[in-house]
Design a protein around this motif. Structure first.
Motif, short mmCIF file in Angstrom:
data_model
loop_
_atom_site.label_atom_id
_atom_site.label_comp_id
_atom_site.label_asym_id
_atom_site.label_seq_id
_atom_site.Cartn_x
_atom_site.Cartn_y
_atom_site.Cartn_z
N LEU A 155 -7.86 3.76 -4.27
CA LEU A 155 -8.52 2.64 -3.60
C LEU A 155 -9.18 1.73 -4.62
O LEU A 155 -9.12 0.50 -4.53
CB LEU A 155 -9.58 3.20 -2.64
CG LEU A 155 -9.96 2.36 -1.44
CD1 LEU A 155 -8.75 2.02 -0.64
CD2 LEU A 155 -10.96 3.11 -0.59
N GLU A 206 1.78 -6.19 3.36
CA GLU A 206 1.26 -5.46 4.52
C GLU A 206 2.38 -4.94 5.41
O GLU A 206 3.34 -5.65 5.68
CB GLU A 206 0.37 -6.38 5.36
CG GLU A 206 -1.00 -6.57 4.78
CD GLU A 206 -1.85 -5.33 4.89
OE1 GLU A 206 -1.45 -4.40 5.60
OE2 GLU A 206 -2.92 -5.29 4.26
N SER A 215 0.82 -1.22 0.00
CA SER A 215 0.00 0.00 0.00
C SER A 215 0.85 1.25 0.00
O SER A 215 0.43 2.29 -0.52
CB SER A 215 -0.93 0.06 1.21
OG SER A 215 -1.12 -1.16 1.77
N ARG A 251 -12.05 -4.76 1.82
CA ARG A 251 -10.69 -4.24 1.69
C ARG A 251 -10.70 -2.71 1.67
O ARG A 251 -9.86 -2.06 2.29
CB ARG A 251 -10.08 -4.80 0.41
CG ARG A 251 -8.71 -4.29 0.08
CD ARG A 251 -7.64 -5.17 0.69
NE ARG A 251 -6.36 -4.49 0.68
CZ ARG A 251 -5.41 -4.69 -0.21
NH1 ARG A 251 -5.60 -5.56 -1.17
NH2 ARG A 251 -4.28 -4.03 -0.12
N ARG A 301 -1.60 -10.20 -0.68
CA ARG A 301 -1.90 -9.11 0.22
C ARG A 301 -1.00 -9.15 1.46
O ARG A 301 -0.49 -8.14 1.90
CB ARG A 301 -3.35 -9.21 0.65
CG ARG A 301 -3.59 -8.15 1.66
CD ARG A 301 -4.93 -7.97 2.00
NE ARG A 301 -5.00 -6.94 3.03
CZ ARG A 301 -6.06 -6.77 3.73
NH1 ARG A 301 -7.09 -7.56 3.52
NH2 ARG A 301 -6.12 -5.83 4.64
N GLU A 349 -8.68 -0.31 4.37
CA GLU A 349 -7.38 0.10 3.83
C GLU A 349 -6.81 1.25 4.63
O GLU A 349 -7.48 2.23 4.91
CB GLU A 349 -7.54 0.50 2.37
CG GLU A 349 -6.28 1.01 1.72
CD GLU A 349 -5.09 0.09 1.95
OE1 GLU A 349 -5.25 -1.13 1.77
OE2 GLU A 349 -4.01 0.60 2.31
#
Lengths: 323, 335, 304
Positions: free
Chosen positions: A182, C229, A134, A242, C225, A246
């Motif tokens: 997003l 993280e 991210s 999700r 995922r 987030e």
């Protein structure tokens, strides 16, 4: 030849299960039941942990917490209405964009628009995007997305500023960049799971539609999508979840300002970002308040899932009853 | 119960010739410097590996209180009630210092923007909203300031940097003190011209990407990213450029009490840069093992000697001599 | 004599036969064309940002990709060079532990939800809980694991990180696997029952192999995922600048490096060397996941 040989020996190919088989069966089923219970227990533990820590804050702020708009640590006034609004606004926007493009990407890749090999390569690339951290999405948002939409945002604000959606100017990070990034983040998940759902539909159903004279899109819209609808809905649930949770990318892109605004260009804040940004430095008094906010987020996820399941049951009953 | 199982299963007993692993966590501001120190130190001392992870001063203090690390670091030292919670007593040592600069992004890249003492608090209060406002223009007769709105970039996450800046603003502006006040997170004015970004690098990136932006970041980041920094007017009325010398001048006026916690909220002196601060390392008075305490003491000594040379190169402020000797004396308390 | 004219029903002539050629102007056909065009446009619009991100990664991270990156330890401060071999090992270890916990639990739970008792109260509650878990912010998973593991063992460790990551991976695995198992055709299962299989045998030999591609999609998404993280790892595994395995020994109960925390640390430093390495680390992370995806697809080809 082999089959006749086997038949000639008189041994049975099929027969009732043996004692050992029954034992294995019972234990395996027991194991599966335990695992299903495990999920319930884990969520229960989670709620208990967070709830226990949040109790002091709930006792102090009651429901005013949900409607307040200031977050002042020094004066001990806390309110998360802007965050609740921001979470819902950004997630719904992201789901709308990401869901639309994800499902259309899934249709594109499974309904013979591309040769099979190329479709597989494409799919692998899209799946990879789920792995990008991210933090990287956050930086990409700041360095690429924001400068890209700035001229468009300025034009929209100048021409259509009377619409509440374009009411303010883009000061950098804001709701729209956050929702766009997003949407990109949840697109791989939605596309991958939808592709699986579409691929599971037996081909002969589609062939039957063609046999009746349907055009390609009539077959897709009226036959494939409804059959795959539970799977696609599952994909949307995963994507929405999700989006709600987030943290890092939104923390960099949403602007973190306690603004309650319909404007796509104004900065806002979300519950997950609030948690992530304040938790590391939270003192004794702040931790219960943050846990209260976390509880609210979990309850929102619960509520949204309930509404979604209700919609799903309604539409499938309609389909079964009407068509 | 789970903990017991994990401990029994996972632990490899440490023998005498094995390397001692020490872990610390805390402030992100000194992270680049500390990680350089620890890496060099571990290379020279073959019997120890020291790790440090930046998670924020508050998280570091939490780890320190919970005894999940061997040492910690904090920009805001520790509050008395937090020190009281530490079993075995705490030793707080200022190991390095930094200054906070006000960075800006204006078209044409004008250098050396001067911000008077009463102007920059009002910018952060949202009272001055345009760059060509008379108050800014009058202090900068040589620059033609554009008719642009001011976008203030602040920290999204709670941080020691915000704490230092807001404490300074509280000291020089009564409006600020009665308004947002001082703290790691404060209630910034509610305006869509106030955006936030996480961590120093987030703020730096946002300032660089937003024309007309102004914000506060640590000196090292402004140097590394080559962002324009403003000259601030100090208590003596002089406009001072941010640098290692002006920061050191500010710190030289600090009076360190017994517990070595001191703040220079509004430094005296002609050359002093107005916003500077120490940053502390937190150690236990009673450590788990005497070997660990020895390594920690040696590490402190390294930081006070070799480490200070590295700090200037990396954009930090070197500690004044009197502070170095005070820290050296206090380090003996680590047992 | 001309050839016999074919006889049409109702005494119609050949000229009356319906024209089976597709006419582009006919409304249904036109709609079809328009929708196909829109789908192409949608796919292209969606691909632009996706490829933009990948392109950025490759351009910014590609030039530092070398053997050094896999064999060196992270550089500090003003050092040049360096790599992140220990972070690669760390990501493999932490995600591995997370997968070891979440995949068996997840698939077994999915078996219960999709096969054994899909309509019971327990299944309803369990499914609901799994859906609620999808919205769990990653930082909460980290805080939960911190309270559960780190505070009881008084140290940061890889198993703690595994617990946090497993919490994040579980809902994806469970929900996708359940869907995949539901889609297995009933007649295949009935044939197996007819031959005298117990329910477990049917699940093990028919349902799982048929549903394998769908289950693997869930696993791949979950692993991808988890590998990226950051927040949960900050609270459970912290970071280490040294190798996990030293002198042949590995201590599981100490902080461990990981690619995502490395990227978090380095991207926030004001030095070019570190920023470049952060991009390279992102690229390596994506390549690792690609490798895993390819492996999973090869191993998981539909067996039935």
């Amino acid at each position: 030849m082999n089959v006749f040989e086997e038949a000639a020996t008189g041994e049975e190919i099929s027969g009732p299960p043996s004692q050992a088989d029954y034992l294995l069966d019972r234990s395996f089923r027991g194991l599966a039941t335990v695992c299903a219970w495990f999920i319930i227990i884990v969520v229960g533990l989670l709620l208990w942990e967070i709830g226990a820590k949040a109790v002091p804050a709930i006792g102090e702020y009651h429901l005013g917490f949900l409607t307040g708009t200031t977050w002042d640590v020094n004066k001990h006034t806390f309110g998360i209405l802007p965050e609740i609004w921001g979470t819902l606004y950004s997630s719904i926007l992201a789901l709308a964009i990401g869901g639309f493009f994800g499902v259309s990407m899934a249709i594109f890749l499974t309904q013979d628009f591309l040769p099979a090999r190329i479709a597989l390569v494409f799919r692998t690339i899209v799946d990879l995007l789920a792995a990008i951290p991210s933090v990287v999405y956050g930086f990409w948002g700041i360095f690429v997305v924001v400068p890209f939409i700035r001229p468009i945002a300025d034009w929209l604000n100048a021409e259509l500023g009377w619409l509440p959606f374009f009411g303010t100017t883009l000061s950098g990070p804001g709701m729209l960049p956050a929702a766009l990034v997003l949407a990109i983040m949840i697109l791989p998940t939605i596309a991958a799971v939808s592709q699986d759902a579409l691929r599971q539909v037996p081909y002969r159903i589609k062939e039957a539609a063609f046999g009746l004279g349907a055009t390609r899109w009539e077959a897709i819209l009226k036959v494939m999508l409804p059959t795959a609808s539970t799977g696609i809905f599952g994909a949307l649930v995963l994507g929405f979840g999700r989006a709600l949770g987030e943290t890092m990318a939104l923390a960099m892109l949403v602007g973190n300002s306690n603004q309650l605004s319909l404007s796509l260009f104004s900065p806002g804040n979300t519950l997950a970002a609030l948690l992530a940004l304040n938790f590391p430095e939270a003192g004794e008094r702040e931790v219960p308040v943050l846990m209260y906010a976390a509880l609210v987020l979990l309850l929102i996820t619960l509520a949204v899932n309930m509404i979604g399941t209700a919609i799903m049951t309604l539409t499938s009953t309609q389909m079964r009853a009407g068509k | 119960m789970l903990g017991v199982v994990l401990n029994v299963v996972g632990l490899v007993p440490a023998s005498a010739e094995e390397k001692l692993r020490l872990t610390g966590s805390g402030a992100s501001f000194p992270f680049p410097l500390y990680s350089a120190w620890f890496k060099n130190f571990s290379r020279e001392h073959k019997n120890a590996n020291i790790d440090y992870q930046a998670k924020g001063s508050g998280a570091g203090v939490l780890d320190f209180i919970n005894h999940t690390v061997d040492f910690a670091a904090s920009d805001a030292a520790m509050k008395p009630e937090e020190i009281a919670k530490v079993q075995g007593g705490a030793v707080l040592l200022p190991m390095t210092a930094g200054e906070i600069v006000i960075a800006y992004n204006l078209p044409g890249n004008p250098k050396e923007l001067k911000l008077p003492r009463d102007v920059y608090p009002d910018i952060f209060l949202g009272k001055i909203t345009k760059w060509n406002d008379a108050r800014i223009q009058n202090a900068n007769p040589g620059l033609k300031l554009p008719d642009m709105p001011v976008t203030v970039v602040r920290r999204a996450d709670s941080s020691g940097t915000t704490f230092v800046l807001t404490s300074h603003l509280s000291a020089i502006s009564p409006n600020w003190k009665n308004g947002p006040g001082a703290g790691t997170t404060v209630n910034w004015p509610s305006s869509d011209k106030f955006v936030a970004a996480p961590k120093n690098d987030g703020v730096t990136a946002t300032i660089k990407q937003t024309p007309g932006a102004i914000g506060y970041i640590e000196y090292a980041y402004a140097m590394g990213a080559k962002v324009a920094m403003a000259d601030l007017q100090n208590k003596a009325g002089q406009f001072v450029r941010p640098s290692a010398e002006s920061g050191a001048a500010a710190l030289a006026s600090a009076q360190l009490p017994e517990n070595l916690i001191a703040w220079v909220l509004d430094p005296e002196g002609e050359q002093s840069y107005p916003i500077a601060t120490f940053t502390w390392m937190l150690f236990y008075q009673q450590n788990a093992a005497p070997e660990k305490a020895k390594i920690l003491r040696e590490m402190v000594e390294y930081g006070l000697t070799e480490g200070q040379k590295l700090s200037v190169k990396m954009g930090y402020i070197p500690l004044p001599e009197n502070v170095v000797s005070a820290v050296r004396a206090a380090a003996k308390k680590i047992q | 004599m001309s050839a016999q004219e074919p006889l049409f029903a109702n005494n119609k002539t050949p000229a009356d036969a319906p024209n089976l050629q597709r006419s582009w102007v006919e409304p249904r056909s036109l709609l079809n064309l328009v929708l196909s065009g829109l789908t192409w446009i949608a796919a292209i619009i969606a691909s632009v940002p996706l490829f933009s991100v990948l392109y950025g990664l490759i351009v910014r991270g590609g030039h530092r990709l070398s053997l050094e990156v896999f064999t060196e330890l992270p550089p500090a401060g003003f050092e040049e060079g360096g790599g992140f071999g220990n972070a690669i090992v760390g990501t493999l270890v932490t995600v591995g532990i997370g997968a070891l916990i979440s995949i068996p639990f997840g698939i077994l739970a999915a078996i219960f939800l999709g096969e054994l008792e899909p309509n019971g109260k327990v299944a309803f509650a369990s499914r609901f809980c799994a859906k609620t878990l999808t919205g769990l912010p990653s930082i909460l998973a980290g805080v939960f694991a911190y309270a559960l593991v780190v505070m009881t063992t008084h140290t940061y460790s890889a198993p703690a990180a595994g617990v946090a990551l497993a919490l994040l991976m579980l809902p994806t695995v469970v929900l996708t696997a359940e869907e995949a198992m539901r889609m297995v055709p009933a007649n295949m299962k009935n044939a197996a029952y007819g031959m005298g299989c117990t329910r477990s045998q049917v699940i093990w030999k028919i349902v799982l192999p048929t549903a394998l591609p769908g289950v693997l999609t869930g696993v791949m998404l979950a692993v991808a995922r988890a590998a990226g993280e950051t927040a949960p790892l900050l609270f459970t595994a912290l970071f280490s600048s040294y190798w996990f395995v030293e002198n042949g020994k590995a201590d599981l109960m100490t902080p461990i490096a990981s690619l995502s925390v490395l990227i978090y640390n380095f991207s926030g430093m004001p030095y070019d060397n570190q920023i470049e390495l952060a991009w390279t680390a992102s690229l390596v992370l994506v390549l690792l996941v690609l490798l895993f995806n390819i492996l999973a697809r090869v191993l998981g080809r539909k067996k039935v």
